[in-house]
Design an enzyme around this catalytic site. Structure first.
Site: not given
Length: 312
Positions: A102, A147, A230, A289
């Site tokens: 990730d 998201y 993020y 994932h």
């Protein structure tokens, strides 16, 4: 988990938590994603150690049992890269093989590009070669309510998550991102609202596993975990003409990331190989994932085979 030992190491003014298994000069450094933590590598660490390598998994700064930086809102990927370099120096190791999952793939790639002499090779799971900035994710193509866009807004995810206890937040994220669809909230929704509370955990993720994650995130919260990744992904990290040697990408066919705009063509048509000319890609038909937790034996075999072939 009795084969995994734990300690803290002082790195660049912070105490970082390490999980370790195995010994010797061949170091494999595991870099977690979100909402993952060192524990997400539990299956791989033991398998890699049994194969003769020294496995180290860290909690990134601000995650789990590692210290928070003084200004979490200013943290970025360069901090993680610098932490990794300093960590290897502390151990006296000049090279390591990096395994990133990730967003943990991003500091792995940055480290391989900026400090190539410290990297024997790179394995990533769920993320092909991406460098934050102009050649990264095209945020303008993401759907409204996605998201990543929601969690990039300062305070929005904090308010969304704050309606629930930490255990429920982690449960919801694991349920959401085990699916193959993109997670997009409507105008009257937040991301946590996309989960039906009656939905069970994935069969490969137990209540005991969830308890471990919840305990670690109760300790750290999300103060750093939301800025990184993020809120720092759009930054330009100044990387020009990046190239990575000895790379492997393990990708679940049912990983929702494949549905990001342009990503399937990027991987399947070989566009990614302009940055990684000798890239090996393995698509796992049933993989999602969280493929390293979902299908650990298959992932372990792929990792160890690649390590044995490329570790120098």
């Amino acid at each position: 988990m009795e084969k995994i030992q734990h300690r803290h190491v002082q790195v660049r003014g912070l105490k970082l938590h390490l999980a370790e298994s195995g010994a010797g000069p061949k170091v494999v450094l595991f870099l977690h994603g979100f909402p993952e933590i060192w524990y997400s590598w539990r299956h791989q660490m033991i398998a890699v150690a049994n194969a003769g390598y020294r496995a180290i998994a860290i909690d990134f700064r601000g995650y789990g049992l590692s210290d928070q930086p003084s200004e979490p809102e200013k943290a970025n990927f360069n901090d993680l890269v610098d932490d990794d370099v300093a960590l290897l120096d502390t151990f006296g190791h000049h090279k390591a093989f990096l395994v990133g999952k990730d967003f943990g793939a991003v500091p792995a790639f940055l480290l391989a590009v900026v400090h190539p002499d410290t990297v024997s090779g790179v394995i990533t799971l769920g993320i092909p070669f991406l460098i934050p900035g102009p050649v990264g994710i095209q945020f303008d193509l993401l759907p409204k309510g996605f998201y990543i866009l929601r969690w990039a807004e300062p305070g929005r995810a904090e308010a969304d998550f704050g309606r629930f206890d930490v255990k429920t937040v982690v449960r919801n994220i694991y349920i959401l991102f085990s699916g193959s669809e993109l997670q997009v909230a409507g105008d009257d929704q937040e991301i946590m609202d996309l989960v039906d509370p009656s939905t069970p955990l994935p069969p490969w993720f137990t209540e005991d596993d969830l308890d471990v994650y919840a305990t670690l995130y109760r300790n750290s919260g999300f103060r750093t975990a939301l800025p990184v990744p993020y809120r720092c992904s759009p930054l330009d990290y100044g990387v020009i003409n990046p190239k990575v040697t000895a790379p492997l990408l393990i990708m679940g066919e049912k990983d929702c990331f494949i549905k990001f705009p342009g990503m399937e063509d990027y991987m399947r048509k070989g566009i990614v190989k302009q940055f990684m000319p000798n890239l090996d890609i393995t698509f796992m038909p049933e993989g999602n994932h969280f493929v390293q937790e979902q299908l650990p034996e298959q992932v372990n075999e792929l990792i160890i085979t690649f390590l044995n072939k490329h570790f120098i």
